[in-house]
Design a protein around this motif. Sequence first.
Motif, short mmCIF file in Angstrom:
data_model
loop_
_atom_site.label_atom_id
_atom_site.label_comp_id
_atom_site.label_asym_id
_atom_site.label_seq_id
_atom_site.Cartn_x
_atom_site.Cartn_y
_atom_site.Cartn_z
N THR A 71 -97.64 39.12 -25.80
CA THR A 71 -98.41 37.90 -26.07
C THR A 71 -97.82 37.10 -27.24
O THR A 71 -97.59 35.90 -27.13
CB THR A 71 -99.87 38.26 -26.38
N VAL A 72 -97.59 37.77 -28.35
CA VAL A 72 -97.21 37.09 -29.58
C VAL A 72 -95.73 36.74 -29.64
O VAL A 72 -95.36 35.68 -30.15
CB VAL A 72 -97.62 37.96 -30.80
N MET A 73 -94.88 37.59 -29.11
CA MET A 73 -93.44 37.43 -29.30
C MET A 73 -92.74 36.66 -28.19
O MET A 73 -91.51 36.61 -28.16
CB MET A 73 -92.78 38.81 -29.45
N ARG A 74 -93.48 36.05 -27.27
CA ARG A 74 -92.83 35.37 -26.15
C ARG A 74 -91.94 34.22 -26.61
O ARG A 74 -90.75 34.19 -26.32
CB ARG A 74 -93.90 34.87 -25.18
N VAL A 75 -92.48 33.28 -27.33
CA VAL A 75 -91.70 32.11 -27.78
C VAL A 75 -90.67 32.48 -28.86
O VAL A 75 -89.52 32.06 -28.77
CB VAL A 75 -92.64 30.98 -28.27
N PRO A 76 -91.03 33.29 -29.87
CA PRO A 76 -90.00 33.67 -30.84
C PRO A 76 -88.84 34.44 -30.21
O PRO A 76 -87.70 34.28 -30.64
CB PRO A 76 -90.75 34.55 -31.84
N LEU A 77 -89.10 35.25 -29.18
CA LEU A 77 -88.01 35.97 -28.53
C LEU A 77 -87.05 35.02 -27.81
O LEU A 77 -85.84 35.26 -27.81
CB LEU A 77 -88.57 36.98 -27.52
N ILE A 78 -87.58 33.97 -27.22
CA ILE A 78 -86.70 33.00 -26.57
C ILE A 78 -85.77 32.36 -27.60
O ILE A 78 -84.56 32.22 -27.37
CB ILE A 78 -87.55 31.92 -25.84
N ILE A 79 -86.31 32.01 -28.75
CA ILE A 79 -85.51 31.38 -29.80
C ILE A 79 -84.49 32.35 -30.37
O ILE A 79 -83.31 32.02 -30.52
CB ILE A 79 -86.44 30.82 -30.91
N VAL A 80 -84.92 33.57 -30.67
CA VAL A 80 -84.01 34.56 -31.26
C VAL A 80 -82.92 34.95 -30.26
O VAL A 80 -81.76 35.11 -30.65
CB VAL A 80 -84.81 35.80 -31.74
N ASN A 81 -83.27 35.10 -28.99
CA ASN A 81 -82.26 35.40 -27.98
C ASN A 81 -81.24 34.27 -27.87
O ASN A 81 -80.04 34.53 -27.74
CB ASN A 81 -82.92 35.64 -26.62
N SER A 82 -81.70 33.04 -27.92
CA SER A 82 -80.79 31.90 -27.86
C SER A 82 -79.83 31.88 -29.05
O SER A 82 -78.63 31.64 -28.90
CB SER A 82 -81.57 30.59 -27.82
N VAL A 83 -80.36 32.17 -30.24
CA VAL A 83 -79.51 32.21 -31.44
C VAL A 83 -78.50 33.35 -31.34
O VAL A 83 -77.32 33.17 -31.68
CB VAL A 83 -80.39 32.33 -32.70
N CYS A 84 -78.93 34.51 -30.87
CA CYS A 84 -78.00 35.63 -30.73
C CYS A 84 -76.89 35.32 -29.72
O CYS A 84 -75.72 35.65 -29.96
CB CYS A 84 -78.75 36.89 -30.30
N ILE A 85 -77.25 34.69 -28.61
CA ILE A 85 -76.24 34.32 -27.62
C ILE A 85 -75.27 33.30 -28.19
O ILE A 85 -74.05 33.40 -28.01
CB ILE A 85 -76.92 33.80 -26.34
N LEU A 86 -75.80 32.32 -28.91
CA LEU A 86 -74.95 31.30 -29.52
C LEU A 86 -74.00 31.92 -30.55
O LEU A 86 -72.80 31.58 -30.56
CB LEU A 86 -75.82 30.22 -30.18
N LEU A 87 -74.49 32.82 -31.38
CA LEU A 87 -73.63 33.48 -32.36
C LEU A 87 -72.56 34.33 -31.68
O LEU A 87 -71.41 34.38 -32.12
CB LEU A 87 -74.46 34.35 -33.30
N LEU A 88 -72.95 35.00 -30.61
CA LEU A 88 -71.99 35.82 -29.90
C LEU A 88 -70.91 34.97 -29.24
O LEU A 88 -69.73 35.35 -29.22
CB LEU A 88 -72.72 36.66 -28.84
#
Length: 82
Positions: free
Chosen positions: A61-78
């Motif tokens: 419930t709580v981590m849905r939107v933050p996970l999308i953002i964090v995953n995007s940042v991790c992919i971009l950094l990679l």
Amino acid sequence: MAFTLYALIQTAVLFTNAIAVLHEERFLSKIGWGAEQGIGGFGDDPGIKAQLLNLIRSVRTVMRVPLIIVNSVCILLLLLFG
């Protein structure tokens, strides 16, 4: 793979992703962890199973939107730094 801060962050993100994708009807109910299990009465101390189910529901419930953002940042950094 070296033991770095990025590796620790990536491990935490992957672990949180693994919790977030657990589907209640498809997977959890087959192993006996469905929505109707683990519900105690008022004043009862919840068991470990009920607490884990509550944690899984909360993460979804709580981590849905933050996970999308964090995953995007991790992919971009990679992609940028390999």
